[in-house]
Design a protein around this motif. Structure first.
Motif, PDB file in Angstrom:
ATOM      1  N   MET A 148     -15.029  -1.732 -17.409  1.00  0.00           N
ATOM      2  CA  MET A 148     -15.247  -3.147 -17.463  1.00  0.00           C
ATOM      3  C   MET A 148     -15.466  -3.509 -18.928  1.00  0.00           C
ATOM      4  SD  MET A 148     -18.117  -5.469 -15.507  1.00  0.00           S
ATOM      5  CE  MET A 148     -18.506  -4.179 -14.459  1.00  0.00           C
ATOM      6  N   ALA A 149     -14.763  -4.498 -19.389  1.00  0.00           N
ATOM      7  CA  ALA A 149     -14.899  -4.919 -20.778  1.00  0.00           C
ATOM      8  C   ALA A 149     -15.713  -6.191 -20.832  1.00  0.00           C
ATOM      9  CB  ALA A 149     -13.532  -5.149 -21.398  1.00  0.00           C
ATOM     10  N   VAL A 150     -16.618  -6.211 -21.766  1.00  0.00           N
ATOM     11  CA  VAL A 150     -17.459  -7.387 -21.951  1.00  0.00           C
ATOM     12  C   VAL A 150     -17.281  -7.848 -23.396  1.00  0.00           C
ATOM     13  CG1 VAL A 150     -19.807  -8.273 -21.929  1.00  0.00           C
ATOM     14  CG2 VAL A 150     -19.103  -6.595 -20.228  1.00  0.00           C
ATOM     15  N   SER A 151     -16.971  -9.082 -23.559  1.00  0.00           N
ATOM     16  CA  SER A 151     -16.774  -9.631 -24.895  1.00  0.00           C
ATOM     17  C   SER A 151     -18.075 -10.285 -25.343  1.00  0.00           C
ATOM     18  CB  SER A 151     -15.644 -10.660 -24.869  1.00  0.00           C
ATOM     19  OG  SER A 151     -15.559 -11.285 -26.123  1.00  0.00           O
ATOM     20  N   LEU A 152     -18.543  -9.871 -26.506  1.00  0.00           N
ATOM     21  CA  LEU A 152     -19.779 -10.444 -27.041  1.00  0.00           C
ATOM     22  C   LEU A 152     -19.514 -11.545 -28.067  1.00  0.00           C
ATOM     23  CD1 LEU A 152     -21.902  -7.211 -27.449  1.00  0.00           C
ATOM     24  CD2 LEU A 152     -21.983  -8.891 -25.619  1.00  0.00           C
ATOM     25  N   GLY A 153     -18.286 -11.634 -28.517  1.00  0.00           N
ATOM     26  CA  GLY A 153     -17.984 -12.658 -29.519  1.00  0.00           C
ATOM     27  C   GLY A 153     -17.613 -13.972 -28.856  1.00  0.00           C
ATOM     28  N   GLY A 154     -17.141 -14.867 -29.639  1.00  0.00           N
ATOM     29  CA  GLY A 154     -16.706 -16.142 -29.094  1.00  0.00           C
ATOM     30  C   GLY A 154     -17.511 -17.286 -29.674  1.00  0.00           C
ATOM     31  N   ASN A 155     -17.144 -18.465 -29.292  1.00  0.00           N
ATOM     32  CA  ASN A 155     -17.782 -19.653 -29.834  1.00  0.00           C
ATOM     33  C   ASN A 155     -19.068 -20.031 -29.112  1.00  0.00           C
ATOM     34  OD1 ASN A 155     -15.694 -19.829 -31.617  1.00  0.00           O
ATOM     35  ND2 ASN A 155     -14.505 -21.251 -30.359  1.00  0.00           N
ATOM     36  N   SER A 156     -19.239 -19.550 -27.872  1.00  0.00           N
ATOM     37  CA  SER A 156     -20.410 -20.001 -27.123  1.00  0.00           C
ATOM     38  C   SER A 156     -21.671 -19.279 -27.547  1.00  0.00           C
ATOM     39  CB  SER A 156     -20.165 -19.815 -25.627  1.00  0.00           C
ATOM     40  OG  SER A 156     -20.007 -18.436 -25.335  1.00  0.00           O
ATOM     41  N   GLY A 157     -21.563 -18.128 -28.164  1.00  0.00           N
ATOM     42  CA  GLY A 157     -22.725 -17.432 -28.665  1.00  0.00           C
ATOM     43  C   GLY A 157     -23.331 -16.457 -27.667  1.00  0.00           C
ATOM     44  N   GLY A 158     -23.049 -16.570 -26.375  1.00  0.00           N
ATOM     45  CA  GLY A 158     -23.601 -15.663 -25.363  1.00  0.00           C
ATOM     46  C   GLY A 158     -22.583 -14.624 -24.923  1.00  0.00           C
ATOM     47  N   PRO A 159     -23.018 -13.659 -24.144  1.00  0.00           N
ATOM     48  CA  PRO A 159     -22.068 -12.657 -23.655  1.00  0.00           C
ATOM     49  C   PRO A 159     -21.067 -13.275 -22.682  1.00  0.00           C
ATOM     50  CG  PRO A 159     -24.238 -12.310 -22.693  1.00  0.00           C
ATOM     51  CD  PRO A 159     -24.363 -13.413 -23.697  1.00  0.00           C
ATOM     52  N   MET A 160     -19.851 -12.800 -22.774  1.00  0.00           N
ATOM     53  CA  MET A 160     -18.787 -13.306 -21.927  1.00  0.00           C
ATOM     54  C   MET A 160     -18.563 -12.300 -20.809  1.00  0.00           C
ATOM     55  SD  MET A 160     -15.156 -14.477 -23.348  1.00  0.00           S
ATOM     56  CE  MET A 160     -13.762 -14.393 -22.318  1.00  0.00           C
ATOM     57  N   SER A 161     -18.569 -12.736 -19.589  1.00  0.00           N
ATOM     58  CA  SER A 161     -18.488 -11.812 -18.466  1.00  0.00           C
ATOM     59  C   SER A 161     -17.115 -11.854 -17.801  1.00  0.00           C
ATOM     60  CB  SER A 161     -19.577 -12.128 -17.453  1.00  0.00           C
ATOM     61  OG  SER A 161     -19.396 -13.445 -16.975  1.00  0.00           O
ATOM     62  N   GLU A 162     -16.116 -11.439 -18.511  1.00  0.00           N
ATOM     63  CA  GLU A 162     -14.774 -11.334 -17.957  1.00  0.00           C
ATOM     64  C   GLU A 162     -14.495  -9.874 -17.644  1.00  0.00           C
ATOM     65  OE1 GLU A 162     -11.776 -13.000 -20.403  1.00  0.00           O
ATOM     66  OE2 GLU A 162     -12.809 -14.911 -20.627  1.00  0.00           O
ATOM     67  N   ILE A 163     -13.952  -9.602 -16.472  1.00  0.00           N
ATOM     68  CA  ILE A 163     -13.626  -8.237 -16.075  1.00  0.00           C
ATOM     69  C   ILE A 163     -12.199  -7.938 -16.494  1.00  0.00           C
ATOM     70  CG2 ILE A 163     -13.310  -6.693 -14.107  1.00  0.00           C
ATOM     71  CD1 ILE A 163     -15.413  -8.286 -12.642  1.00  0.00           C
ATOM     72  N   ASN A 164     -12.030  -6.802 -17.138  1.00  0.00           N
ATOM     73  CA  ASN A 164     -10.703  -6.362 -17.518  1.00  0.00           C
ATOM     74  C   ASN A 164     -10.088  -5.664 -16.300  1.00  0.00           C
ATOM     75  OD1 ASN A 164      -8.410  -5.519 -18.754  1.00  0.00           O
ATOM     76  ND2 ASN A 164      -9.421  -4.217 -20.284  1.00  0.00           N
ATOM     77  N   VAL A 165      -9.107  -6.296 -15.657  1.00  0.00           N
ATOM     78  CA  VAL A 165      -8.527  -5.776 -14.425  1.00  0.00           C
ATOM     79  C   VAL A 165      -7.326  -4.870 -14.666  1.00  0.00           C
ATOM     80  CG1 VAL A 165      -9.347  -7.678 -13.007  1.00  0.00           C
ATOM     81  CG2 VAL A 165      -7.134  -7.848 -14.132  1.00  0.00           C
ATOM     82  N   THR A 166      -6.934  -4.675 -15.887  1.00  0.00           N
ATOM     83  CA  THR A 166      -5.770  -3.837 -16.178  1.00  0.00           C
ATOM     84  C   THR A 166      -5.950  -2.404 -15.682  1.00  0.00           C
ATOM     85  OG1 THR A 166      -5.295  -5.219 -18.112  1.00  0.00           O
ATOM     86  CG2 THR A 166      -4.191  -3.086 -17.982  1.00  0.00           C
ATOM     87  N   PRO A 167      -7.080  -1.711 -15.934  1.00  0.00           N
ATOM     88  CA  PRO A 167      -7.222  -0.354 -15.392  1.00  0.00           C
ATOM     89  C   PRO A 167      -7.232  -0.335 -13.858  1.00  0.00           C
ATOM     90  CG  PRO A 167      -8.851  -0.733 -17.100  1.00  0.00           C
ATOM     91  CD  PRO A 167      -8.192  -2.050 -16.803  1.00  0.00           C
ATOM     92  N   LEU A 168      -7.813  -1.360 -13.241  1.00  0.00           N
ATOM     93  CA  LEU A 168      -7.829  -1.439 -11.788  1.00  0.00           C
ATOM     94  C   LEU A 168      -6.413  -1.586 -11.243  1.00  0.00           C
ATOM     95  CD1 LEU A 168      -9.464  -1.712  -9.142  1.00  0.00           C
ATOM     96  CD2 LEU A 168      -9.469  -4.171  -9.566  1.00  0.00           C
ATOM     97  N   VAL A 169      -5.615  -2.393 -11.862  1.00  0.00           N
ATOM     98  CA  VAL A 169      -4.234  -2.586 -11.430  1.00  0.00           C
ATOM     99  C   VAL A 169      -3.443  -1.300 -11.629  1.00  0.00           C
ATOM    100  CG1 VAL A 169      -2.102  -3.848 -11.931  1.00  0.00           C
ATOM    101  CG2 VAL A 169      -4.264  -5.074 -11.807  1.00  0.00           C
ATOM    102  N   ASP A 170      -3.674  -0.607 -12.725  1.00  0.00           N
ATOM    103  CA  ASP A 170      -2.975   0.652 -12.972  1.00  0.00           C
ATOM    104  C   ASP A 170      -3.286   1.675 -11.882  1.00  0.00           C
ATOM    105  OD1 ASP A 170      -1.877  -0.417 -15.232  1.00  0.00           O
ATOM    106  OD2 ASP A 170      -3.274   0.568 -16.629  1.00  0.00           O
ATOM    107  N   VAL A 171      -4.557   1.804 -11.536  1.00  0.00           N
ATOM    108  CA  VAL A 171      -4.950   2.769 -10.498  1.00  0.00           C
ATOM    109  C   VAL A 171      -4.352   2.371  -9.160  1.00  0.00           C
ATOM    110  CG1 VAL A 171      -6.939   3.644  -9.201  1.00  0.00           C
ATOM    111  CG2 VAL A 171      -7.039   3.520 -11.684  1.00  0.00           C
ATOM    112  N   MET A 172      -4.402   1.100  -8.835  1.00  0.00           N
ATOM    113  CA  MET A 172      -3.860   0.642  -7.565  1.00  0.00           C
ATOM    114  C   MET A 172      -2.352   0.867  -7.477  1.00  0.00           C
ATOM    115  SD  MET A 172      -6.420  -0.167  -5.853  1.00  0.00           S
ATOM    116  CE  MET A 172      -5.677  -0.933  -4.452  1.00  0.00           C
ATOM    117  N   LEU A 173      -1.630   0.662  -8.586  1.00  0.00           N
ATOM    118  CA  LEU A 173      -0.194   0.903  -8.573  1.00  0.00           C
ATOM    119  C   LEU A 173       0.121   2.390  -8.392  1.00  0.00           C
ATOM    120  CD1 LEU A 173       1.093  -1.569 -11.309  1.00  0.00           C
ATOM    121  CD2 LEU A 173       1.474  -1.673  -8.849  1.00  0.00           C
ATOM    122  N   VAL A 174      -0.662   3.248  -9.029  1.00  0.00           N
ATOM    123  CA  VAL A 174      -0.457   4.694  -8.853  1.00  0.00           C
ATOM    124  C   VAL A 174      -0.716   5.090  -7.406  1.00  0.00           C
ATOM    125  CG1 VAL A 174      -1.370   6.950  -9.488  1.00  0.00           C
ATOM    126  CG2 VAL A 174      -0.884   5.279 -11.269  1.00  0.00           C
TER     127      VAL A 174
END
Length: 140
Positions: A1-27
């Protein structure tokens, strides 16, 4: 899970990186697509057919009757026998040619470990023809 700490809002960004999940599901999808057809193929074999008629040579040898009561007492051809006598009878019967069939009649409430021990003793003595006697199902 990737969490972005940068950005303009100043707080932690809680976006889930679904690319590894999609890769596993495709395999997994590819693996199941390959193995599923292999699981559905059945193996064809020639099963033996039941023949209720027995040859005359087997009819000349009377079967051995073994009754097992609920308490574990055994009756060999309607005579009460001990475990040692039963093993001796098995050894003698196993040497006969043709070998008679051992027909076991166990009480419905007999523990299976008793019957299992008797079958093991018969097998150790060299008996190869063992049958279980039952009653017909009640007609409704």
């Amino acid at each position: 899970m990737a969490v972005s700490l940068g950005g303009n809002s100043g707080g932690p960004m809680s976006e889930i990186n679904v690319t590894p999940l999609v890769d596993v599901m495709l395999v997994l999808l590819i693996i199941f697509m390959i193995t599923a057809p292999l699981m559905s193929h059945s193996i064809t074999i020639d099963l033996p057919t039941a023949n209720p008629k027995t040859p005359d040579s087997e009819m000349s040898v009377p079967p051995l009757d073994l009754a097992v009561k609920q308490d574990g007492s055994t009756y060999f051809n309607d005579h009460l026998v001990t475990e040692a006598e039963l093993r001796a009878q098995f050894a003698v019967s196993a040497q006969r040619s043709p070998q008679p069939e051992l027909q076991i009649r166990a009480d419905k409430n007999t523990e299976f470990k008793i019957v299992k021990k008797i079958i093991g003793d018969a097998k150790d003595s060299g008996m190869v023809h063992v049958a279980f006697m039952t009653t017909d199902a009640p007609k409704e």
